[in-house]
Design a protein around this motif. Sequence first.
Motif, mmCIF file in Angstrom:
data_model
loop_
_atom_site.group_PDB
_atom_site.id
_atom_site.type_symbol
_atom_site.label_atom_id
_atom_site.label_comp_id
_atom_site.label_asym_id
_atom_site.label_seq_id
_atom_site.Cartn_x
_atom_site.Cartn_y
_atom_site.Cartn_z
ATOM 1 N N ARG A 386 22.847 -1.190 -11.098
ATOM 2 C CA ARG A 386 22.991 0.075 -11.706
ATOM 3 C C ARG A 386 23.751 0.987 -10.938
ATOM 4 N NH1 ARG A 386 17.351 -0.697 -11.683
ATOM 5 N NH2 ARG A 386 17.109 0.168 -9.728
ATOM 6 N N GLU A 387 23.983 0.807 -9.521
ATOM 7 C CA GLU A 387 25.109 1.384 -8.876
ATOM 8 C C GLU A 387 26.639 1.161 -9.244
ATOM 9 O OE1 GLU A 387 26.921 1.559 -4.322
ATOM 10 O OE2 GLU A 387 24.840 0.836 -4.846
ATOM 11 N N ALA A 388 26.745 -0.107 -9.671
ATOM 12 C CA ALA A 388 28.185 -0.422 -10.096
ATOM 13 C C ALA A 388 28.248 0.100 -11.452
ATOM 14 C CB ALA A 388 28.049 -2.077 -10.337
ATOM 15 N N LEU A 389 27.360 0.069 -12.235
ATOM 16 C CA LEU A 389 27.691 0.650 -13.693
ATOM 17 C C LEU A 389 27.844 2.159 -13.585
ATOM 18 C CD1 LEU A 389 24.530 -1.210 -15.490
ATOM 19 C CD2 LEU A 389 27.049 -1.353 -16.177
ATOM 20 N N ALA A 390 27.089 2.927 -12.655
ATOM 21 C CA ALA A 390 27.055 4.337 -12.467
ATOM 22 C C ALA A 390 28.638 4.473 -11.971
ATOM 23 C CB ALA A 390 26.013 4.898 -11.525
ATOM 24 N N SER A 391 28.878 3.798 -10.889
ATOM 25 C CA SER A 391 30.461 3.994 -10.193
ATOM 26 C C SER A 391 31.551 3.535 -11.181
ATOM 27 C CB SER A 391 30.470 3.159 -9.223
ATOM 28 O OG SER A 391 31.622 2.945 -8.511
ATOM 29 N N PHE A 392 31.274 2.877 -12.156
ATOM 30 C CA PHE A 392 32.402 2.575 -13.078
ATOM 31 C C PHE A 392 32.573 3.368 -14.124
ATOM 32 C CE2 PHE A 392 33.266 0.381 -17.311
ATOM 33 C CZ PHE A 392 34.563 -0.111 -16.739
ATOM 34 N N SER A 393 31.241 3.984 -14.535
ATOM 35 C CA SER A 393 31.324 5.117 -15.756
ATOM 36 C C SER A 393 32.038 6.461 -15.069
ATOM 37 C CB SER A 393 29.998 5.307 -16.441
ATOM 38 O OG SER A 393 28.988 5.706 -15.316
#
Length: 393
Positions: A386-393
Amino acid sequence: MHVLVLPSWFPTDFSAAGAYFYEQLNALQDAGCTVGVVYPEHHSLRRLTTAALATHRFQTRWHVEHGIPVLRRHSWNVRSRLNGTFAARIRDAEQLAQRYAAAYGVPDIVHAMSAQWAGPATARIASIWNRPMALTEHFSGFMRNTLLPEQRARLPKAFSHAHAVAAVSPTLRDTLIRQEWCTAPIRLIPNPVDCSFFTRPARRPTAPPLCLATIGRLVPEKGIDLLLHAFRRVVLEQMGLRDANVALHIAGTGPEHETLRTLASNLDIDQYVTFHGHLSRAAVRDLLHRSHLFVLPSRHETFGIAVAEAVATGCPVLATRCGGPEHILTPSTGHLVASHSVPALATGLRTMVPTLHQYDTAVLRDSACNRFGVVTFTERTMALYREALASFS
């Protein structure tokens, strides 16, 4: 969520290293993730035989392993430790990833298990696909300062590109921060223990004989040589127990197998020591059920999954302060001594053996399962995604 995993090491026909990754990937599957693996095998030419070449001839093959689709390229490392070794694996990994995507679709996230070479490969693949990248570091080479020049040149890109980073122990996490590999926050995700499998025995064994066990690859960093010297001091010299009803069980394979057997003979303790070689998972559990004390004498350890598994079965542990066990053991589950030290291990044995009856097996098990159970691992890994997806977006 669809996750493609690139591990820097993975079980092969020649080595069981990384077998614990299966449990982690199965845990993610059970949590609802679609999981796949690509792995370019680059074996040392020292393993090359006619029989090996018949099955490993630079071909690409699909496998289903523990219910997980795995795409492998079976090849040989013709460069050994020369510059370009990791560049070749990265190219192979990229080609395998494209074949994987053609079969299963482009995943939602790409996860590198250790930056060793999979980190740069994952960074490249994630960039091509325009997908977020997660990185979990397992490699003790950061703590041992054994990175090759090519790794030092390529790894900064892996850490800088990752959208979320984790380490398997506080010691490894602190090392990554201190050496400035990663400036972003690093999560802590220890390797999980399957507490549904590593259960307590119906009752703990009684002595005699007093059974000590250690499990791991027979390589220098595992410190089995130190344990043999310490065992001799305690059993033959300082306690005068030449006829003692005591046994040391050593499970595992590796390049030091014959050297260690010879050492046990030279130390005049071979009658007390059993080398089991490779044991199945069930046989490992059986050995822990029959043991009064588990010993981890490692010189370096990023986590020490065998320690957590022993504790889950209710077996007390003597371990060195080598990087990982400090995070696992507490006074109610075992005892820590200095690493790289025969006297420290011998003192630890003399300290623990008379007090083994004081350890509560239920307390040991609860400690392992509450802190390192599969549910805890899955929750932390999904938070990493979830952290990776949020940082990516």
